[in-house]
Design a protein around this motif. Structure first.
Motif, PDB file in Angstrom:
ATOM      1  N   GLN A   1       0.850  -1.183   0.000  1.00 36.21           N
ATOM      2  CA  GLN A   1       0.000   0.000   0.000  1.00 36.21           C
ATOM      3  C   GLN A   1       0.894   1.244   0.000  1.00 36.21           C
ATOM      4  O   GLN A   1       1.663   1.465   0.934  1.00 36.21           O
ATOM      5  CB  GLN A   1      -0.896   0.002   1.247  1.00 36.21           C
ATOM      6  N   TYR A   2       0.803   2.058  -1.064  1.00 32.66           N
ATOM      7  CA  TYR A   2       1.670   3.230  -1.200  1.00 32.66           C
ATOM      8  C   TYR A   2       0.903   4.367  -1.872  1.00 32.66           C
ATOM      9  O   TYR A   2      -0.039   4.148  -2.649  1.00 32.66           O
ATOM     10  CB  TYR A   2       2.889   2.928  -2.082  1.00 32.66           C
ATOM     11  N   THR A   3       1.302   5.598  -1.560  1.00 34.43           N
ATOM     12  CA  THR A   3       0.945   6.722  -2.417  1.00 34.43           C
ATOM     13  C   THR A   3       1.851   6.681  -3.642  1.00 34.43           C
ATOM     14  O   THR A   3       2.848   5.943  -3.678  1.00 34.43           O
ATOM     15  CB  THR A   3       1.136   8.056  -1.691  1.00 34.43           C
ATOM     16  N   PHE A   4       1.545   7.509  -4.642  1.00 34.32           N
ATOM     17  CA  PHE A   4       2.404   7.537  -5.823  1.00 34.32           C
ATOM     18  C   PHE A   4       3.814   7.970  -5.441  1.00 34.32           C
ATOM     19  O   PHE A   4       4.806   7.389  -5.906  1.00 34.32           O
ATOM     20  CB  PHE A   4       1.838   8.479  -6.879  1.00 34.32           C
ATOM     21  N   GLU A   5       3.929   9.003  -4.609  1.00 29.50           N
ATOM     22  CA  GLU A   5       5.253   9.484  -4.206  1.00 29.50           C
ATOM     23  C   GLU A   5       6.043   8.404  -3.496  1.00 29.50           C
ATOM     24  O   GLU A   5       7.242   8.217  -3.760  1.00 29.50           O
ATOM     25  CB  GLU A   5       5.135  10.715  -3.312  1.00 29.50           C
ATOM     26  N   GLN A   6       5.405   7.685  -2.574  1.00 29.34           N
ATOM     27  CA  GLN A   6       6.108   6.626  -1.842  1.00 29.34           C
ATOM     28  C   GLN A   6       6.578   5.514  -2.777  1.00 29.34           C
ATOM     29  O   GLN A   6       7.718   5.055  -2.690  1.00 29.34           O
ATOM     30  CB  GLN A   6       5.196   6.065  -0.759  1.00 29.34           C
ATOM     31  N   ALA A   7       5.674   5.080  -3.679  1.00 23.93           N
ATOM     32  CA  ALA A   7       6.028   3.990  -4.578  1.00 23.93           C
ATOM     33  C   ALA A   7       7.133   4.396  -5.549  1.00 23.93           C
ATOM     34  O   ALA A   7       8.089   3.648  -5.777  1.00 23.93           O
ATOM     35  CB  ALA A   7       4.785   3.532  -5.347  1.00 23.93           C
ATOM     36  N   ALA A   8       7.006   5.587  -6.150  1.00 30.07           N
ATOM     37  CA  ALA A   8       8.019   6.041  -7.093  1.00 30.07           C
ATOM     38  C   ALA A   8       9.372   6.209  -6.415  1.00 30.07           C
ATOM     39  O   ALA A   8      10.419   5.882  -6.983  1.00 30.07           O
ATOM     40  CB  ALA A   8       7.581   7.349  -7.742  1.00 30.07           C
ATOM     41  N   THR A   9       9.374   6.721  -5.180  1.00 32.85           N
ATOM     42  CA  THR A   9      10.629   6.881  -4.439  1.00 32.85           C
ATOM     43  C   THR A   9      11.286   5.532  -4.193  1.00 32.85           C
ATOM     44  O   THR A   9      12.511   5.398  -4.275  1.00 32.85           O
ATOM     45  CB  THR A   9      10.375   7.601  -3.100  1.00 32.85           C
ATOM     46  N   GLN A  10      10.486   4.512  -3.876  1.00 36.45           N
ATOM     47  CA  GLN A  10      11.024   3.168  -3.688  1.00 36.45           C
ATOM     48  C   GLN A  10      11.636   2.632  -4.990  1.00 36.45           C
ATOM     49  O   GLN A  10      12.720   2.058  -4.985  1.00 36.45           O
ATOM     50  CB  GLN A  10       9.932   2.220  -3.206  1.00 36.45           C
ATOM     51  N   LEU A  11      10.937   2.810  -6.120  1.00 37.82           N
ATOM     52  CA  LEU A  11      11.436   2.322  -7.400  1.00 37.82           C
ATOM     53  C   LEU A  11      12.736   3.020  -7.800  1.00 37.82           C
ATOM     54  O   LEU A  11      13.617   2.423  -8.423  1.00 37.82           O
ATOM     55  CB  LEU A  11      10.389   2.525  -8.492  1.00 37.82           C
ATOM     56  N   LEU A  12      12.862   4.297  -7.410  1.00 39.37           N
ATOM     57  CA  LEU A  12      14.037   5.088  -7.796  1.00 39.37           C
ATOM     58  C   LEU A  12      15.199   4.934  -6.828  1.00 39.37           C
ATOM     59  O   LEU A  12      16.280   5.486  -7.074  1.00 39.37           O
ATOM     60  CB  LEU A  12      13.652   6.575  -7.873  1.00 39.37           C
ATOM     61  N   ALA A  13      15.011   4.215  -5.725  1.00 37.01           N
ATOM     62  CA  ALA A  13      16.047   4.108  -4.695  1.00 37.01           C
ATOM     63  C   ALA A  13      17.356   3.603  -5.280  1.00 37.01           C
ATOM     64  O   ALA A  13      17.396   2.594  -5.988  1.00 37.01           O
ATOM     65  CB  ALA A  13      15.575   3.187  -3.571  1.00 37.01           C
ATOM     66  N   GLY A  14      18.441   4.341  -5.016  1.00 35.63           N
ATOM     67  CA  GLY A  14      19.769   3.936  -5.430  1.00 35.63           C
ATOM     68  C   GLY A  14      20.109   4.196  -6.882  1.00 35.63           C
ATOM     69  O   GLY A  14      21.179   3.814  -7.344  1.00 35.63           O
ATOM     70  N   THR A  15      19.217   4.871  -7.640  1.00 38.13           N
ATOM     71  CA  THR A  15      19.465   5.111  -9.066  1.00 38.13           C
ATOM     72  C   THR A  15      20.135   6.444  -9.350  1.00 38.13           C
ATOM     73  O   THR A  15      20.597   6.678 -10.461  1.00 38.13           O
ATOM     74  CB  THR A  15      18.135   5.077  -9.851  1.00 38.13           C
TER      75      THR A  15
END
Length: 790
Positions: free
Chosen positions: A83-97
């Motif tokens: 369960q995520y907001t868009f900001e939370q999910a996108a931040t997770q996907l972008l982690a370390g990039t």
């Protein structure tokens, strides 16, 4: 419960005023359009090409996402479910990039992350098109990538040549952490150093106790840790392990705890919360925040809670009220101002600690839940904290910052201590009364930070000035035997009604310092840190014949090697000026303050990000040497007795280890020794209260039921010596916790319920102790937390 200044059971005017302010803001925002709320929804993104995953996420959540495709070329992402907001999910996907999400007036875009990660970490930022908005929290996700490292400012953990643990809001929620003592579930270097039930909490790091006056910070500014710290407005906790003298100033060598509070959110959000447990705790609260102006330049965040906290010990309970306000103002495109205010009021009974009996043994067969105190022995506190912070961007490479705070603690300390324990359990009730005590902490920091490129070498420079002042006022107090009781058949005696002497200024501690540092990047693989701090220290104590004054300069040096972008190997050497300890109330020289001393530390370590940054592991070898102070059992005098040397190995891992499985795990193996004590029988022994083996594991696992996660935690602490000669030890222990959390939607709003069973096997164990202070750990405890957005 009696109290000299009669803390009211109703909230004080300050607390009530903040409640009313909260109600006003909450009511005004209640009728706002639902479209302005950041809603969580179910996210199920498989591992794959990052650009495709981001586009799928934006399509699923109906968000406009536009960006330069070259930013994501060749990048992949790990699977993401939950369960995520868009900001939370996108931040997770972008982690370390190296790519960060940034809001715009119509949706979102992607930008390159700055070397310090500020693009995603700044509380208030400006989008590429110049529109002011609020940014994402610094510790978004389960494992954080950055931390505020004292005078160095915001830095990537990979480029930090020290051991730092950032405990994110997701970790705090997963482990149901609502006080400092519970942090030990999430950091193997932490152990309780003071855990008297009903009092405040204190911790040790790597076996070294933190000083309550010099090692606890909030948003990077010092405060006195002699009342329980409210967690209702805590966004994350940064644990800095080892010497922090250069980074933070005058402090004990174990490390530092820095609480980072919640900031206003980009859109309005409202949440009601409640915590209950089997002992009768009932603590409802509310969290409201969002922009106050249409252009988003001013935002507010309000937290409030009130009720009763009960404990595993019968008859120990605390009535409390709390409220906080945080304001962010983007005054210009270059100037950001933050204001914070909070108040916390507590009134409650306490449980005294055990000690060795007259045979020199630990009392056996004592029921941890049996109340051994007296109803007139209360610990009542009122804390008020105010803070101002400003950041000014001079140009694209340089910025200036200013922070100032005023933290005030008022307390009545009425105790019924246990002393002279007989083998049959009889003991003296030692009355201690010290009403009207105060701790006033006022602190300021000004710093300038910027980049200079000299040829191919980059220099990140920082220079600044700090000023700290702590004034402690208390009286001689009352310390006398008021009666007798028994560990197995305790009795209640009347309040002696003894009048304590008036308070007076007992300690004044001033620390003025200047610092300069240069973080040098030679190329993609090699970096170095050079730092220097000069501290002018003045310490006055009515219990010491002279005023201590000195100027001490302490260096810091470190080297970092990055064989690949996801791994850094470092070596560091630090010196720090340590605040001397204070003799406890039970010592013959009670309240005497020891002179400051210098400590040294060397450390080598390796940090690695795995799976595109979703898992972070660290390993460190360290050695810390500092003068050894303790309460001598033979003379009952608190003082310096030689040197303590702590060598150790530290291993940690935080993040997603498999799909749906997130961990926080680690272990610390110490070789702690007392050296040159002046007593041959004590040389080479383990310092009192130190566990040489510590380990923690916390697992948060998604289940096949949508929105349901399971938690499992286990903690181990090795045996602890209770005296300098190591003739008596507390046994080692291992305890386990289990829990469930369920997140769903009620009428379109997020709702979460969590249940935690602490010490699931109901093990009886001693949490920590020395020969004069032995504390039980909690018995089995079932608690429930619930939250509902509205």
């Amino acid at each position: 419960m009696s109290s000299s200044f009669a803390l009211p059971r109703k909230l004080s005017p300050v607390v009530l005023g903040l409640h009313l302010a909260m109600a006003g803001v909450g009511g005004a925002s209640f009728f706002a359009s639902a479209s302005v709320f950041a809603q969580q929804s179910t996210v199920n993104i498989p591992a794959g090409v990052l650009s495709a995953s981001l586009n799928l996420l934006a399509q699923q959540q109906g968000v406009v996402l536009s960006y330069d495709p070259s930013l994501t070329n060749g990048l992949r992402n790990s699977a993401l479910t939950g369960q995520y907001t868009f900001e939370q999910a996108a931040t997770q996907l972008l982690a370390g990039t190296g790519v960060a999400l940034q809001p715009t007036s119509t949706g979102y875009t992607l930008v390159k992350n700055s070397p310090t990660g500020a693009a995603t970490l700044k509380a208030v930022t400006v989008t590429a098109d110049g529109e002011p908005v609020y940014g994402a929290p610094a510790a978004a996700g389960f494992s954080a990538k950055n931390a505020k490292i004292g005078v160095l400012g915001e830095r990537s953990l990979l480029e930090t040549p020290f051991s730092v643990n950032v405990i994110s809001s997701e970790q705090l929620e997963s482990a149901s952490v609502n006080n400092l003592a519970n942090l030990v579930r999430l950091d193997p270097s932490l152990t309780s150093s003071f855990s008297a039930v009903g009092y405040y909490d204190a911790v040790s790091i790597r076996g070294l106790s933190l000083n309550n006056w010099t090692n606890y910070y909030k948003n990077g500014v010092l405060f006195a840790n002699q009342a329980k710290t409210p967690f209702e407005n805590i966004e994350r906790v940064e644990v800095m392990r080892g010497l922090t003298g250069f980074l933070q100033g005058f402090a004990a060598p174990g490390g530092a705890i820095n609480y980072v509070t919640e900031r206003p959110t980009p859109t309005w959000q409202r949440k009601a919360e409640v915590v209950v447990d089997e002992f009768g705790t009932f603590m409802p609260g509310i969290d409201v925040g969002g922009p106050l102006t249409e252009d988003g330049r001013v935002g507010i965040r309000i937290n409030a809670a009130g009720g009763q906290e009960n404990y595993f010990v019968d008859e120990v309970e605390t009535d409390r009220g709390f409220a906080s306000v945080a304001l962010d103002w983007l005054a210009t495109d270059r100037l950001t101002i933050q204001l914070d205010a909070q108040v916390d009021q507590r009134e409650g009974t306490t449980q005294p600690s055990l000690e060795l009996n007259t045979n020199g043994q630990v009392p056996q067969g004592v029921d941890p839940s049996r109340y051994l105190g007296q109803p007139w022995a209360t610990y009542d506190t009122l804390t008020r904290e105010y803070a101002l912070a400003a950041d000014f961007r001079i140009n694209d490479k340089w910025k200036a910052s200013f922070k100032i705070n005023d933290a005030h603690l008022y307390r009545d300390d009425f105790s019924a201590n246990i002393g002279n324990i007989q083998p049959n359990g009889d003991f003296d009730i030692e009355e201690y009364k010290s009403p009207g005590e105060t701790r006033d902490s006022r602190n300021m920091e000004f710093a300038v930070r910027g980049d200079v490129n000299w040829g191919a070498v980059r220099h990140e420079l920082a220079a600044g000035y700090t000023q700290r002042k702590l004034v402690a006022a208390f009286g001689d107090g009352v310390f006398q035997v008021a009666g007798t009781s028994n560990l197995y058949n305790p009795v209640i005696i009347p309040d002696p009604m003894t009048q304590a002497p008036d308070t007076y200024v007992a300690f004044v501690n001033r620390d003025k310092g200047m610092f300069v540092s240069d973080f040098i990047t030679f190329n993609d693989q090699w970096q170095a840190l050079l730092g220097l701090r000069s501290s002018d220290v003045e310490f006055f104590s009515v219990f010491s014949p002279t005023v201590y004054e000195d100027t001490v300069t302490t260096p810091t040096m470190a080297l970092i090697y990055k064989p690949v972008p996801s791994t850094s190997i470092y070596a560091s050497y630090l010196e720090g000026l340590e605040q001397g300890g204070t003799a406890p109330n039970t010592a013959n020289n009670r309240n005497e303050q020891l002179e400051p001393v210098t400590a040294e530390q060397t450390e080598v370590g390796i940090k690695t990000e795995w799976f595109n940054g979703s898992l972070i592991t660290t390993a460190a070898l360290f050695e810390t040497e500092v003068p050894l102070s303790y309460l001598d059992q033979a003379s009952n005098v608190f003082g310096y007795f030689g040197t303590r040397r702590h060598r150790g190995l530290e291993l940690t891992g935080t993040g997603e280890i498999w799909e749906g499985g997130r961990i926080n795990a680690g272990l610390v193996a110490l070789d702690a020794k007392a050296l040159n004590t002046g007593t041959p029988a004590n040389d080479g022994k383990v310092p009192q209260g130190v566990a040489e083996r510590q380990a923690t594991l916390w697992l948060d696992q998604a289940t096949s039921v949508q929105g349901l996660t399971a938690q499992f935690g286990v903690r181990h602490a090795g045996k602890r010596a209770l005296n300098a000669s190591n003739s008596v030890f507390l046994p080692s222990w291992t305890v386990a916790d289990v829990g469930l959390r369920y997140t769903t939607k009620l009428q379109g709003k997020n709702a979460t319920v969590g249940v935690l069973v602490q010490n699931v096997t109901d093990k009886t164990y001693f949490n920590e102790g020395t020969f004069r202070n032995i504390y039980f750990g909690s018995k089995r405890a079932v608690s429930l937390t619930a939250s509902l957005e509205f």
